[in-house]
Design a protein around this motif. Structure first.
Motif, short mmCIF file in Angstrom:
data_model
loop_
_atom_site.label_atom_id
_atom_site.label_comp_id
_atom_site.label_asym_id
_atom_site.label_seq_id
_atom_site.Cartn_x
_atom_site.Cartn_y
_atom_site.Cartn_z
N ASN A 135 0.83 -1.21 0.00
CA ASN A 135 0.00 0.00 0.00
C ASN A 135 0.86 1.26 0.00
N GLU A 162 -5.64 0.83 1.64
CA GLU A 162 -5.50 -0.47 0.97
C GLU A 162 -6.42 -0.60 -0.24
N TRP A 163 -7.65 -0.09 -0.11
CA TRP A 163 -8.57 -0.20 -1.25
C TRP A 163 -8.04 0.56 -2.45
N ALA A 165 -4.80 1.20 -3.08
CA ALA A 165 -3.63 0.49 -3.59
C ALA A 165 -4.06 -0.63 -4.53
N GLU A 166 -5.10 -1.36 -4.13
CA GLU A 166 -5.61 -2.44 -4.98
C GLU A 166 -6.14 -1.90 -6.30
#
Length: 252
Positions: A135, A162-163, A165-166
């Motif tokens: 991340n 994190e969301w 980064a994905e």
């Protein structure tokens, strides 16, 4: 070189007229016009481009060398000599992070806007894929208005949700240029949010949101990739009376 059509009587029209008389390289020509765009005076009527007004706009540019460059370019474009004043914070009508997220969720500019909002990228940095590990986005490059890939103005790792980064790992950037994103973001913000939103304001929103979430000064500095946290606090973080009232309401 493809040029934007200028409305008669505007700063852009005057710049075209003056620059046509000079034998200059394309890169220099673009630099001159970029100054008008950066200071948002392309469509400003010539009679309103006073020394005072141009000086006010220059004062919103933080970096001394950039202010000096813009001052030189203004003299070439408009024939107006402007001194380079000390910088002042430029205040924006900032929406909330959630409002931005929703307004651009279905937009083709989503990758760029989310990069600026959730990773503090500058517009040029949002136009290219940055190295990603976990991340952490390691911002080290940018796409210039001339469509060249150059080192970023400031580099370093930025921790992102994190969301995001994905999602960022799926982006394929590079198909849209600097000017298109700039104009597109402003148009959609006006339509969806009802405000004038300069894409650079999203970096201000990023900094302001970090402070509102309780980020310590060193976290703010590192996330903004500034050498001195004073720059982050003085020129990027916006504080309202509501912010002060909210803090004092929790003051025991």
């Amino acid at each position: 070189m493809e040029l934007r059509q200028a409305t008669s009587g505007t700063c852009l029209a005057l710049a075209y007229e003056r620059l046509e008389l000079r034998a200059i390289k394309d890169n220099t020509y673009r630099s001159y016009l970029q100054t008008l765009r950066a200071l948002e005076i392309e469509d400003l009527p010539i009679e309103k481009a006073t020394v005072r007004e141009l000086g006010r706009r220059l004062s919103t540019v933080i970096t001394q060398s950039t202010r000096r460059k813009h001052a030189v370019n203004l003299q070439a474009c408009l024939g107006v000599k402007v001194s380079t004043p000390a910088p002042k914070q430029k205040l924006y009508d900032l929406p909330s992070v959630q409002e931005v997220r929703e307004a651009f969720a279905e937009s083709k500019y989503r990758p760029h806007v989310y990069g600026m909002t959730f990773a503090g990228m500058r517009i040029g940095e949002s136009l290219v894929n940055q190295p990603l590990k976990g991340n952490v986005v390691n911002i080290d490059r940018q796409r210039t208005p001339q469509n060249a890939i150059t080192p970023a103005k400031t580099t370093g790792p930025v921790f992102v949700p994190e969301w995001f980064a994905e999602e960022y790992a799926t982006y394929e950037l590079g198909a849209i240029n600097h000017a298109t994103v700039y104009r597109g973001v402003k148009r959609r913000a006006k339509k969806e949010l009802g405000i004038e939103l300069n894409p650079h304001a999203l970096r201000h929103l990023f900094a302001t949101n970090l402070v509102q979430l309780g980020a310590p000064p060193e976290v703010l500095r590192r996330q903004m990739r500034h050498h001195d946290v004073a720059v982050s606090l003085r020129y990027y973080v916006q504080t309202t009376e509501d912010d002060i009232t909210s803090v004092m309401a929790r003051f025991a």
